[in-house]
Design a protein around this motif. Sequence first.
Motif, mmCIF file in Angstrom:
data_model
loop_
_atom_site.group_PDB
_atom_site.id
_atom_site.type_symbol
_atom_site.label_atom_id
_atom_site.label_comp_id
_atom_site.label_asym_id
_atom_site.label_seq_id
_atom_site.Cartn_x
_atom_site.Cartn_y
_atom_site.Cartn_z
ATOM 1 N N VAL A 41 0.857 -1.185 0.000
ATOM 2 C CA VAL A 41 0.000 0.000 0.000
ATOM 3 C C VAL A 41 0.899 1.243 0.000
ATOM 4 N N PRO A 42 1.318 1.708 -1.170
ATOM 5 C CA PRO A 42 2.281 2.814 -1.252
ATOM 6 C C PRO A 42 1.828 4.097 -0.558
ATOM 7 N N THR A 43 0.518 4.285 -0.404
ATOM 8 C CA THR A 43 0.019 5.514 0.228
ATOM 9 C C THR A 43 -0.081 5.383 1.749
ATOM 10 N N ALA A 44 0.294 4.238 2.277
ATOM 11 C CA ALA A 44 0.157 3.994 3.718
ATOM 12 C C ALA A 44 1.237 4.718 4.518
ATOM 13 N N THR A 45 0.960 4.862 5.790
ATOM 14 C CA THR A 45 1.900 5.441 6.747
ATOM 15 C C THR A 45 2.189 4.392 7.816
ATOM 16 N N TRP A 46 3.453 4.261 8.159
ATOM 17 C CA TRP A 46 3.862 3.261 9.154
ATOM 18 C C TRP A 46 3.665 3.815 10.554
ATOM 19 N N LEU A 47 2.969 3.059 11.389
ATOM 20 C CA LEU A 47 2.812 3.367 12.808
ATOM 21 C C LEU A 47 3.256 2.121 13.562
ATOM 22 N N PRO A 48 4.373 2.197 14.290
ATOM 23 C CA PRO A 48 4.894 1.009 14.973
ATOM 24 C C PRO A 48 3.901 0.428 15.974
ATOM 25 N N ARG A 49 4.066 -0.852 16.246
ATOM 26 C CA ARG A 49 3.235 -1.515 17.246
ATOM 27 C C ARG A 49 3.664 -1.068 18.646
ATOM 28 N N PRO A 50 2.721 -0.578 19.443
ATOM 29 C CA PRO A 50 3.096 -0.117 20.783
ATOM 30 C C PRO A 50 3.193 -1.276 21.778
ATOM 31 N N VAL A 51 4.068 -1.103 22.761
ATOM 32 C CA VAL A 51 4.188 -2.068 23.852
ATOM 33 C C VAL A 51 3.966 -1.317 25.158
ATOM 34 N N ASP A 52 3.056 -1.822 25.957
ATOM 35 C CA ASP A 52 2.751 -1.226 27.254
ATOM 36 C C ASP A 52 3.823 -1.661 28.249
ATOM 37 N N THR A 53 4.807 -0.798 28.462
ATOM 38 C CA THR A 53 5.932 -1.149 29.341
ATOM 39 C C THR A 53 5.570 -1.044 30.818
ATOM 40 N N ASP A 54 4.370 -0.568 31.133
ATOM 41 C CA ASP A 54 3.896 -0.649 32.521
ATOM 42 C C ASP A 54 3.412 -2.065 32.819
#
Length: 155
Positions: free
Chosen positions: A19-32
């Motif tokens: 998907v060339p028009t996509a934006t990368w958003l990393p997977r979050p990790v709840d470090t709490d």
Amino acid sequence: YYAAADIVLVSTRDLLDEVPTATWLPRPVDTDHFKPLLGAKKRGSAIFVSVAPMWLRTAKQLCRSRGLTLTIVDRKSGHWVPYVQYPRFLNRFEYFLDFKGQEELSKNALEALACGLKVVHADREGEITFHSKLPETNRLKNVLKRYSDILSSLL
């Protein structure tokens, strides 16, 4: 249908090729929630969460060559640890084997890193890399900042 969207977010960079028009958003990790627990780790132990049996031989060979005790969890068996108990479960091990053939670390591997495990990762070509620290891009506060910046750019 992508053209009709205001924004398309993907959590792994390999999807940017699709998907060339996509934006990368990393997977979050709840470090709490996912954090090291003192005295819980069994030295010389490794866990392999199996979703692809083709990697099982590689996991066994790696553990044998390094003298590690291997625990295999078959996700397809239906036996899994509830989310609330998962950090305590992960903290029992020293190594997490991330052999799913993905280019990026899996969500489970990221959570293992947050718990202080060493992660052994194999990509599609079977290239093995070692990781010992949660990438800053996956820390929840950094993902939220990136998400906020993305949303701000739409306004």
